[in-house]
Motif scaffolding. Structure first.
Motif, short mmCIF file in Angstrom:
data_model
loop_
_atom_site.label_atom_id
_atom_site.label_comp_id
_atom_site.label_asym_id
_atom_site.label_seq_id
_atom_site.Cartn_x
_atom_site.Cartn_y
_atom_site.Cartn_z
N ARG A 270 11.86 3.27 -0.25
CA ARG A 270 11.30 3.67 -1.53
C ARG A 270 10.61 5.02 -1.36
O ARG A 270 9.80 5.19 -0.45
CB ARG A 270 10.29 2.63 -2.02
CG ARG A 270 10.91 1.27 -2.26
CD ARG A 270 9.85 0.24 -2.54
NE ARG A 270 10.43 -1.07 -2.83
CZ ARG A 270 9.73 -2.15 -3.06
NH1 ARG A 270 8.42 -2.11 -3.04
NH2 ARG A 270 10.33 -3.30 -3.31
N VAL A 271 10.93 5.93 -2.24
CA VAL A 271 10.36 7.28 -2.15
C VAL A 271 9.98 7.76 -3.54
O VAL A 271 10.50 7.28 -4.55
CB VAL A 271 11.35 8.29 -1.53
CG1 VAL A 271 11.69 7.91 -0.10
CG2 VAL A 271 12.61 8.41 -2.36
N GLY A 272 9.07 8.73 -3.59
CA GLY A 272 8.72 9.34 -4.86
C GLY A 272 9.91 10.13 -5.39
O GLY A 272 10.52 10.92 -4.66
N THR A 273 10.25 9.89 -6.64
CA THR A 273 11.43 10.53 -7.21
C THR A 273 11.10 11.60 -8.24
O THR A 273 11.99 12.31 -8.69
CB THR A 273 12.34 9.47 -7.88
OG1 THR A 273 11.57 8.78 -8.89
CG2 THR A 273 12.85 8.48 -6.86
N SER A 274 9.84 11.72 -8.62
CA SER A 274 9.49 12.73 -9.61
C SER A 274 8.01 13.10 -9.51
O SER A 274 7.18 12.30 -9.08
CB SER A 274 9.81 12.24 -11.04
OG SER A 274 9.12 11.04 -11.32
N TYR A 275 7.72 14.33 -9.84
CA TYR A 275 6.39 14.87 -10.04
C TYR A 275 5.43 14.59 -8.88
O TYR A 275 5.80 14.78 -7.74
CB TYR A 275 5.89 14.45 -11.42
CG TYR A 275 6.91 14.94 -12.44
CD1 TYR A 275 7.08 16.30 -12.66
CD2 TYR A 275 7.79 14.07 -13.07
CE1 TYR A 275 8.07 16.79 -13.50
CE2 TYR A 275 8.78 14.54 -13.93
CZ TYR A 275 8.91 15.92 -14.14
OH TYR A 275 9.88 16.39 -14.96
N LEU A 276 4.20 14.13 -9.11
CA LEU A 276 3.26 14.03 -7.99
C LEU A 276 3.77 13.10 -6.90
O LEU A 276 3.58 13.38 -5.71
CB LEU A 276 1.89 13.54 -8.49
CG LEU A 276 0.99 14.57 -9.16
CD1 LEU A 276 -0.29 13.90 -9.66
CD2 LEU A 276 0.64 15.70 -8.21
N GLU A 277 4.39 12.00 -7.27
CA GLU A 277 4.91 11.07 -6.27
C GLU A 277 5.95 11.77 -5.39
O GLU A 277 6.04 11.50 -4.19
CB GLU A 277 5.53 9.84 -6.94
CG GLU A 277 4.54 8.94 -7.67
CD GLU A 277 3.84 7.94 -6.75
OE1 GLU A 277 3.85 8.15 -5.52
OE2 GLU A 277 3.27 6.97 -7.28
N GLN A 278 6.74 12.65 -5.96
CA GLN A 278 7.75 13.38 -5.19
C GLN A 278 7.13 14.56 -4.44
O GLN A 278 7.41 14.76 -3.25
CB GLN A 278 8.85 13.90 -6.11
CG GLN A 278 9.91 14.75 -5.40
CD GLN A 278 10.97 15.30 -6.33
OE1 GLN A 278 11.26 14.69 -7.36
NE2 GLN A 278 11.52 16.44 -5.99
N ILE A 283 2.76 12.94 2.10
CA ILE A 283 1.37 12.50 2.21
C ILE A 283 1.24 11.03 1.85
O ILE A 283 0.58 10.24 2.53
CB ILE A 283 0.46 13.35 1.30
CG1 ILE A 283 0.61 14.84 1.63
CG2 ILE A 283 -0.99 12.90 1.40
CD1 ILE A 283 0.21 15.22 3.01
N LEU A 284 1.87 10.63 0.76
CA LEU A 284 1.70 9.28 0.21
C LEU A 284 2.44 8.22 1.01
O LEU A 284 2.06 7.06 1.00
CB LEU A 284 2.17 9.25 -1.24
CG LEU A 284 1.33 10.05 -2.25
CD1 LEU A 284 2.08 10.19 -3.57
CD2 LEU A 284 -0.01 9.38 -2.47
N LYS A 285 3.54 8.59 1.68
CA LYS A 285 4.39 7.57 2.30
C LYS A 285 3.75 6.88 3.50
O LYS A 285 4.08 5.75 3.82
CB LYS A 285 5.71 8.20 2.73
CG LYS A 285 5.58 9.12 3.94
CD LYS A 285 6.93 9.54 4.49
CE LYS A 285 6.77 10.40 5.74
NZ LYS A 285 8.04 10.77 6.34
N GLY A 286 2.83 7.56 4.20
CA GLY A 286 2.28 6.99 5.42
C GLY A 286 3.27 7.06 6.56
O GLY A 286 4.31 7.72 6.47
N SER A 287 2.98 6.38 7.65
CA SER A 287 3.90 6.33 8.80
C SER A 287 4.25 4.88 9.09
O SER A 287 3.39 4.00 9.13
CB SER A 287 3.26 6.98 10.03
OG SER A 287 2.00 6.42 10.32
N LYS A 288 5.52 4.62 9.26
CA LYS A 288 6.02 3.26 9.39
C LYS A 288 5.55 2.60 10.69
O LYS A 288 5.33 3.27 11.70
CB LYS A 288 7.55 3.25 9.36
CG LYS A 288 8.14 3.67 8.02
CD LYS A 288 9.65 3.51 8.05
CE LYS A 288 10.26 3.80 6.70
NZ LYS A 288 11.73 3.55 6.68
N SER A 289 5.42 1.28 10.62
CA SER A 289 5.15 0.53 11.84
C SER A 289 6.41 0.50 12.70
O SER A 289 7.53 0.57 12.19
CB SER A 289 4.73 -0.90 11.50
OG SER A 289 5.79 -1.58 10.84
#
Length: 700
Positions: A270-278, A283-289
């Motif tokens: 899941r990823v940001g697809t538009s505007y601030l989320e994109q 920054i928002l995604k973090g780092s996976k375990s």
């Protein structure tokens, strides 16, 4: 002698045999030595390397998702959250077969319910063919015209594609239970080796969790986990600015898939697809375990070890105060509804507003409503502020006057120009709103106060060294458009503002020459008073901010800072603070700037009969600004060749307050009204500025 010869023969044979044996022994010895040497090379010199290679092939590291970062307003109030919920997941092992997943899906559908509205014909075909008996039956049918050699030569994938095509044509009917199983099977099939997918991640009931947990032994790979969905605790008025996050089914967007895969994403992430989320996805995604799993010789999981627990995405602190944003939203909707009730919106596109700190570029509010005059449907459209363009009219005249001052066409002490209409051959008279002859001549300040189109046209002619004779073609410099746009660009008109959002429009420039390559003089004159090129509302607020702050074009921004989250959920350290950024300094001096500032003040506080915004004179603190009215024609996409389209009015205004120490700059536009009566632009400006000083807003 014959006797001796017979005795000598055995002696010769015996002497040759030991020699051959010795040669063979030497060869065997050499080969054995080479073998020992090779073993020594493998074991002693490269043993560690090959051992690591064996271990690498037996151990696999799998990544796990972490919660996305949150979004807060300027007061630290949560506006975008992660709402956790129970989820049913599936982890695909290395040895699982299609028939295994088919059986698991059939069992699992007994315990959970999944909406099957999006089940495709391909999903149904894949599920149907996962039954071995069905596949063998279809195989016989589709291969009946092929020889055995042709069947063996055909790739398995090609045969399966033919089988799918056949099943889809048959329109196979599934029972409700089978449809449920088909949805589950499709989700399971999307998983690749050792990856985990969500079978149901939204509205999973406690009963479903209990049932799955109770029957987990008969559902290999199925587990109960936790998922989260984006939620908006303070309402969804800002969701269009914040943007969207893809679902697991949508995965990576097609236009960025290769780029994201190269960054380590999985296809179903899941990823940001538009505007601030994109824009702030990294920054928002973090780092996976990261979890290392060990696989035995039978490809079964034998051990797992968490190497890295992952880190939640960082949080965004916005420049927008949610309370003030709500007030601006209410004002935009209220003013447009008033226009709707007054019957002037039969061609209208909606209404838009944006407020910015002119000294820093921090966005204080961004709001919009889009209206479809045919259906009467009204939708929130805050992003129209950055991606829609409008011919703004006289609101841009401040840039024209400052361009004339910087070019030397006029000076602060000598800015008076005649206010006679401009007459061009085969063209309607080009004049101002007020009657011809109202003014004999005007200074730049008065031209702004009364919004004189004539003054701006005559100023453009001076900038372009025009030779004007009434009713004759005007000879003007070929680069008149470049000159005017060059000045406008310095204020941000016609260029991207640099805001931290994707999808920003740079505006629309009209043609500069006709079909014969001759400069469109009439259009250049229209350009001078804002009735030709189209700009975004964000460009308009950047332009007026540049005047308000003394000549600094500031980059607009929405994210004030980026902040960590502590393990207990409390706010952590600030890891990035946005600093105001000057994009360019407009090269005018203070006396030149004061000409426009005085004109903008008089637009509101002047006492002339044609002062355009005196209705705002009582607003506290005192406002300065410039109104705009642009005439255009309504374009009907359903009737693009209409030879007589209705004329419409676009009403706009830019303003700042307090006039002597600006803390807020505002731009508004109401496009394609059927009448300019109603002063909707003034009402909207008043509401937005009054609300700002009535709201306990944070200093950005």
């Amino acid at each position: 002698m014959k006797f001796f010869k017979r005795l000598n023969k055995p002696k010769t044979t015996q002497s040759i045999l030991p020699f051959r044996l010795n040669v063979l022994l030497v060869i065997v010895f050499v080969l054995f030595a080479l073998l020992v040497g090779q073993l020594a090379y493998l074991q002693l010199l490269n043993g560690t390397k090959f051992q690591a290679e064996v271990e690498r092939s037996d151990k696999t590291v799998i990544a796990g998702n972490v919660p996305r970062g949150l979004v807060y307003d300027s007061k630290g109030r949560l506006i975008v959250d992660n709402e956790p919920s129970s989820a049913i997941t599936y982890t695909r092992s290395a040895t699982v077969k299609t028939t295994d997943m088919f059986q698991i899906a059939n069992r699992l559908q007994k315990y959970i319910y999944i909406d099957d509205a999006n089940l495709t014909a391909r999903d149904k075909a894949d599920y149907y063919l996962a039954d071995e008996n069905h596949y063998k039956k279809v195989q016989k049918i589709i291969n009946r015209h092929l020889t055995e050699e042709e069947q063996q030569a055909e790739p398995e994938r090609q045969e399966y594609r033919r089988a799918v095509a056949y099943v889809k044509k048959q329109h196979v009917t599934l029972t409700p239970e089978q449809q449920q199983a088909a949805v589950i099977f499709a989700k399971m099939s999307a998983a690749y080796q050792y990856s985990t997918v969500y079978i149901k991640s939204y509205q999973t009931t406690p009963q479903e969790v209990a049932q799955v947990s109770e029957h987990q032994t008969e559902l290999p790979g199925i587990q109960v986990g936790i998922d989260s969905q984006r939620s908006y605790p303070m309402g969804d008025s800002m969701t269009s600015i914040i943007g969207k996050v893809s679902t697991e089914k949508q995965g990576l967007p097609d236009d960025r898939i290769n780029q994201l895969l190269a960054q380590g994403y999985s296809r179903n992430d899941r990823v940001g697809t538009s505007y601030l989320e994109q824009e702030y996805e990294p920054i928002l995604k973090g780092s996976k375990s990261l979890t290392q799993i060990a696989v035995g010789t039978n490809n079964k999981l034998t051990d797992s070890l968490q190497k890295y627990k992952g880190e939640k995405g960082d949080n965004l602190n916005l420049t927008i105060d949610a309370d003030y944003q709500n007030k601006v939203d209410q004002a935009v909707h209220s003013i447009f509804n008033t226009a709707l009730a007054n019957g002037v919106t039969q061609y209208a596109d909606g209404a838009y507003a944006v407020a910015m700190n002119p000294k820093t570029g921090a966005i204080l509010a961004m709001s919009g409503v889009h209206y479809n005059p045919k259906t009467g449907k009204m939708t929130d459209d805050s992003l129209g502020v950055i991606n829609r363009t409008f011919v703004m009219g006289s609101a841009v005249k401040g840039a024209t006057v400052l361009g004339g001052l910087m070019s030397g066409a006029i000076t602060p002490d000598n800015s008076v120009l005649p206010d006679d209409p401009v007459y061009l051959p085969s063209t309607p008279i080009k004049k101002s709103v007020y009657p011809v002859g109202t003014f004999g001549a005007l200074s730049a300040q008065k031209a702004l106060e009364f919004s004189s189109n004539i003054y701006m046209m005559r100023l453009a002619m001076r900038i372009g060294n025009a030779k004007y004779v009434p009713n004759s073609y005007i000879h003007i410099d070929d680069d008149i458009f470049q000159k005017l746009r060059g000045y406008y660009n310095q204020f941000g008109l016609g260029v991207k503002t640099g805001i931290d959002l994707p999808g920003e429009s740079s505006g629309i420039e009209g043609a500069t020459t006709n079909s014969n390559g001759i400069v469109k003089v009439g259009s250049a004159l229209d350009e001078s008073y804002g009735n030709y090129d189209a700009y975004t509302l964000l460009q308009m607020v950047q332009y007026v901010s540049t005047i308000a702050n003394g000549g600094y074009r500031m980059r607009p921004y929405l994210v004030n800072s980026i902040q960590k989250t502590q393990n207990d959920g409390s706010m952590g350290a600030i890891i990035h603070q946005t600093q105001p950024q000057v994009l360019n300094r407009v090269d005018f001096n203070s006396s030149q700037l004061n000409v426009v500032k005085d004109g903008f003040y008089n637009v509101v506080h002047g006492n002339g009969g044609w002062t355009t915004a005196k209705q705002l004179a009582n607003v506290k603190p005192a406002i300065a600004g410039k109104t705009g009215t642009a005439q255009s024609f309504y374009y009907d996409p359903d009737n693009p060749n209409n030879v007589d389209p209705p004329q419409t009015i676009t009403s706009s205004m830019v303003a700042y307050a307090p006039y002597d120490d600006p803390q807020i700059a505002v731009a508004v536009v109401l496009p394609n009204l059927s009448s300019e009566k109603g002063e909707y632009n003034l009402s909207l400006i008043k509401s937005i500025i009054t609300a700002y000083f009535d709201t306990d807003t944070k200093d950005n």
